[in-house]
Design an enzyme around this catalytic site. Structure first.
Site, short mmCIF file in Angstrom:
data_model
loop_
_atom_site.label_atom_id
_atom_site.label_comp_id
_atom_site.label_asym_id
_atom_site.label_seq_id
_atom_site.Cartn_x
_atom_site.Cartn_y
_atom_site.Cartn_z
N ARG A 16 6.69 27.02 -22.65
CA ARG A 16 7.28 27.79 -23.74
C ARG A 16 8.41 27.00 -24.40
O ARG A 16 9.00 26.10 -23.80
CB ARG A 16 7.81 29.14 -23.22
CG ARG A 16 6.71 30.05 -22.69
CD ARG A 16 5.77 30.47 -23.82
NE ARG A 16 4.59 31.18 -23.36
CZ ARG A 16 3.36 30.70 -23.38
NH1 ARG A 16 3.12 29.48 -23.80
NH2 ARG A 16 2.34 31.43 -22.98
N CYS A 17 8.70 27.37 -25.62
CA CYS A 17 9.75 26.75 -26.43
C CYS A 17 11.03 26.63 -25.60
O CYS A 17 11.41 27.60 -24.94
CB CYS A 17 9.99 27.60 -27.67
SG CYS A 17 11.18 26.91 -28.82
N PRO A 18 11.63 25.46 -25.59
CA PRO A 18 11.42 24.28 -26.42
C PRO A 18 10.59 23.18 -25.76
O PRO A 18 10.48 22.08 -26.29
CB PRO A 18 12.84 23.78 -26.66
CG PRO A 18 13.52 24.05 -25.33
CD PRO A 18 12.92 25.38 -24.87
#
Length: 82
Positions: A16-18
């Site tokens: 997941r981000c980042p």
């Protein structure tokens, strides 16, 4: 359409981000100009983050597939200035 030559593949499934963009940047840093990276992702944020990364870092987003998961992005290191 001409088939793209893929020099490197980056699997970011489950991240997941980042993390997907961080790994993309790290991978591209170790590539030669003109090489193509296929990024495979399932984080919806990549539909915004990968194109923005390419624009900001002067790489080419050659193609993307974001209709269904896993998403795929073909990124060429550097820009063609011809």
């Amino acid at each position: 359409m001409t088939e793209l030559t893929i020099n490197h593949t980056l699997d970011t499934l489950g991240l997941r981000c980042p993390e997907p963009v961080m790994l993309t940047r790290k991978t591209i840093r170790n590539m030669a100009d003109g090489e193509v990276l296929l990024i495979i992702a399932d984080d919806p944020a990549t539909t915004r983050d990968i194109p923005s990364f390419c624009q900001f870092m002067d790489h080419q987003l050659l193609k993307s597939q974001t209709d269904t998961k896993p998403y795929q992005y073909w990124v060429k290191k550097g820009l063609d200035h011809l």
